[in-house]
Enzyme design. Structure first.
Site, mmCIF file in Angstrom:
data_model
loop_
_atom_site.group_PDB
_atom_site.id
_atom_site.type_symbol
_atom_site.label_atom_id
_atom_site.label_comp_id
_atom_site.label_asym_id
_atom_site.label_seq_id
_atom_site.Cartn_x
_atom_site.Cartn_y
_atom_site.Cartn_z
ATOM 1 N N ASP A 41 0.834 -1.191 0.000
ATOM 2 C CA ASP A 41 0.000 0.000 0.000
ATOM 3 C C ASP A 41 0.876 1.251 0.000
ATOM 4 O OD1 ASP A 41 -2.642 1.290 0.334
ATOM 5 O OD2 ASP A 41 -1.866 1.864 2.299
ATOM 6 N N GLU A 47 1.891 -0.272 -5.075
ATOM 7 C CA GLU A 47 1.017 0.839 -5.396
ATOM 8 C C GLU A 47 1.957 2.041 -5.466
ATOM 9 O OE1 GLU A 47 -3.213 2.730 -3.915
ATOM 10 O OE2 GLU A 47 -1.689 2.298 -2.389
#
Length: 692
Positions: free
Chosen positions: A335, A372
């Site tokens: 993330d 990401e």
């Protein structure tokens, strides 16, 4: 009552180790002046049965506090208290009244009835033994991977899910038959690291009901699986059930990728709660601005971990190795991964130590790594993230595919590049199509159904006055906002969903499907339902039957991709392998607002796996792709092809079952008469009816 025996213990490894003569406890804190280890009879005990002062010299080695404690058993709880200065401007937030979680706890108990002033979360002693029954990692190649992104609870908590253990790790495993039918080879689970989901994040302004953290992007213990995803309250059951899920999925050839959060914690900003890291050594674990009480926030969650500090880097690396080696996880989606490349001042490093360690670590060497490649501090590194070892969520693929099919002008060239594996993003940095994780929808934003149903977000229920979530989703409603009973609107929406799914299947790169998109799961226009632990986020499995046409289309679509290796190759197309053309047959003019064009793919890979290759049809799998994002039908002049002729595989403008055909059903197309493709549709033709 437990009687404990205490001796010096060892400083390494950090965390808790079961030794024959007791449990060895070890915790890091450089700036604490005194540390206490609290032992509890069980997690719910009001008072500790033993408080062990680790201040004596034999209990401290360097910055590590440790003790060997005998007489304990599995299931007992423990916590730490750290004493020292309260000086936030200096990064000192020591409060001896707060019970702290072990940062390396393998299981945690979360108080089911906390209050803002009394938040008890305790670490647990748990047995890690497990019978893997000989199962191991499936070791799927990137080129054969189809990812299904889902939420552990949301996948099966709804009563119609048809599983015995709803909303749990075991429930995920019970969905194996469905996942296999769909052709899934890997599931990407939204965060399963223990997170704070008890205290409300706010209230629904219309109902007044409290809202709770549902997604899980606020971890409190990075080594521990979330206990609320277990089917029982027995201490440590979450470890056994997570491993059982892994064993069952691996036995059936499905990999598990964890969406893992190393960028921030649930401790938030200056006024946030203290669970662990802040109370043990705030100045080491977090990034601070001009004053230590001013947290740098590149996560949007109030704080940012100091990822490239040697101590924090080792913490993250040990955590990854644990999930990979002990929990048998196959890969990780990081993330806001750009944060992992920031230095102690928040600057982006050209060769971030943590990213290099992850990429080169021998234990992680076979693991899938997905970044990401951005954060909320302005970093956007899609196409250039930290070397070829990393795959990346390709946000450009998502946006360009949505915009092309919406009919935005000038998108044809970008759309064509996405189909080819995004060479404009990846070839210049020495990467390959398999470095691109292609997706049209993800947990962040609208579902695929909502992309074609809403033009604006509907986030009022989140209690933030509709300010949260992206403002532009490149979506369209095609005539009316929300549900519609107009047949022509629903037919167009379904066709657009098929177009985007088909684009995902025919594009080089690694496809990722948002769970439920194959049966039109909706979030009712909410594009940020992080706090919606209710029907907004839960999977309505009744939609599988109501949208059986789309489920069938999706299954056949990805089955066809699996049998066509040219589409999933791990190299970019050579110039001689693809020929683009306008409907007239001439070269397309990419500078104009082209909404309709086609291409022929004629690659040596087209011949692999051909059923009748030995029968003398060397070009039997040559492909022709036709795209029409305009509002009117378009007549295409088809390129000449060998004697095998063009046969129709898929045409999203046709009703089922003609929208996608098996080899026995395919009809030859008369090249001389051309081919008319309906409005807003995609067609695929192959040379030879016996092709995959």
């Amino acid at each position: 009552m437990t009687t404990v025996r205490v001796c010096a213990g060892r400083p390494s490894p950090l965390g808790v180790q079961d030794r024959h003569d007791g449990f060895n406890f070890s915790v890091y804190s450089r700036h604490a002046e005194r540390v206490e280890l609290l032992i509890f009879e069980d997690a719910t005990s009001e008072s500790p049965l033993a408080v062990i002062d680790l201040s004596a010299p034999e209990h401290r080695t360097g910055d590590v506090w440790h003790a060997l404690v005998g007489g304990l058993r599995w299931g007992q709880a423990y916590a730490y208290r750290a004493f020292g200065r309260w000086a936030p401007v200096d990064g000192k937030r020591f409060d001896g009244a707060i019970e702290l979680l072990d940062p390396r706890a393998l299981a945690v108990w979360i108080d089911p009835c906390p209050t803002p002033g009394r938040r008890r979360h305790r670490s647990l002693l748990v047995d890690q033994s497990f019978d893997w029954q000989g199962t191991t990692h499936p070791r799927r190649a990137w080129s054969e991977t189809l990812i299904y992104e889902t939420h552990v609870r949301g996948l099966t908590i709804e009563s119609g899910s048809g599983v015995a253990h709803r909303g749990t790790f075991l429930g995920v495993a019970e969905k194996l038959p469905y996942l296999q039918e769909l052709g899934i080879t890997a599931i990407e689970l939204m965060p399963v690291q223990a997170f704070d989901d008890i205290l409300p994040t706010g209230r629904d302004p219309s109902s007044g009901l409290p809202l709770f953290n549902y997604w899980g992007y606020n971890p409190i213990a990075l080594f521990a699986p979330h206990s609320h995803y277990a089917s029982t309250h027995e201490p440590g059951s979450e470890l056994r059930e997570f491993k059982t899920m892994m064993r069952d999925l691996h036995r059936n050839g499905i990999e598990v990728i964890l969406d893992i959060v190393f960028t921030h914690t649930a401790e938030g900003g200056d006024n946030g709660p203290t669970f662990s890291l802040r109370g043990l050594d705030d100045s080491i674990y977090y990034l601070h601005g001009n004053t230590a009480c001013n947290y740098l926030d590149y996560s949007g969650c109030g704080n940012t971990l100091n990822c490239n500090h040697p101590v924090v880097r080792d913490y993250i690396m040990d955590c990854l190795r644990y999930w990979r080696a002990d929990m048998q996880v196959d890969g990780f989606r990081f993330d806001l991964a750009s944060i992992l490349g920031r230095d102690e001042h928040g600057g982006l490093l050209s060769n971030a130590p943590l990213l290099e360690c992850i990429a080169q670590d021998p234990i992680l060497r076979g693991a899938k790594l997905i970044a990401e490649a951005w954060d909320v501090g302005g970093a956007y590194q899609v196409g250039c993230f930290a070397g070829s070892r990393w795959a990346e969520w390709n946000g450009c693929f998502r946006d360009d595919v949505r915009r092309f099919w919406r009919g935005d002008p000038g998108m044809a060239g970008a759309f064509a590049r996405r189909i080819c594996g995004s060479p404009d993003l990846y070839s210049r940095t020495g990467k390959a199509p398999i470095n691109s994780i292609n997706f049209v929808a993800s947990h962040d934003g609208f579902t695929l159904n909502d992309i074609v149903t809403y033009t604006t977000k509907r986030n009022l229920a989140n209690g933030e006055n509709n300010r949260d979530g992206p403002d532009d989703s490149y979506s369209a409603n095609y005539g009316v906002e929300g549900d519609s009973k107009e047949l022509h609107i629903e037919q167009l929406r379904l066709r657009q969903i098929k177009n985007m799914l088909a684009t995902l299947a025919i594009s080089r790169g690694v496809p990722m499907l948002l769970g439920g998109d194959e049966f039109r799961r909706t979030q009712l226009g909410n594009n940020n339902p992080y706090c919606q632990d209710n029907a907004v986020s839960w999977y309505d499995w009744g939609l599988v039957e109501r949208n059986a046409e789309l489920v069938r289309f999706t299954k056949k679509l990805f089955e066809w991709r699996r049998r066509s290796p040219v589409l999933s190759a791990d190299a970019f197309y050579a110039p001689t392998e693809m020929r683009w053309f306008a409907p007239s047959g001439a070269d397309p003019d990419w500078e104009k607002s082209t909404h309709a064009f086609g291409c022929v793919i004629d690659s040596p890979l087209c011949k692999k796996g051909e059923p009748d290759a030995a029968a003398g049809q060397p070009d039997a799998n040559t492909l022709c792709l036709l795209f029409n994002a305009s509002e009117a039908a378009v007549a295409f002049r088809l390129p000449a092809v060998a004697s095998c002729g063009w046969h129709l595989v898929m045409d999203t403008s046709l009703p089922p079952p003609r929208d996608i055909l098996d080899s026995a059903q395919r009809l030859q197309i008369d090249e001389t008469g051309g081919f008319t493709l309906g409005a807003r549709a995609l067609a695929l033709l192959c040379c030879g009816a016996a092709a995959p």
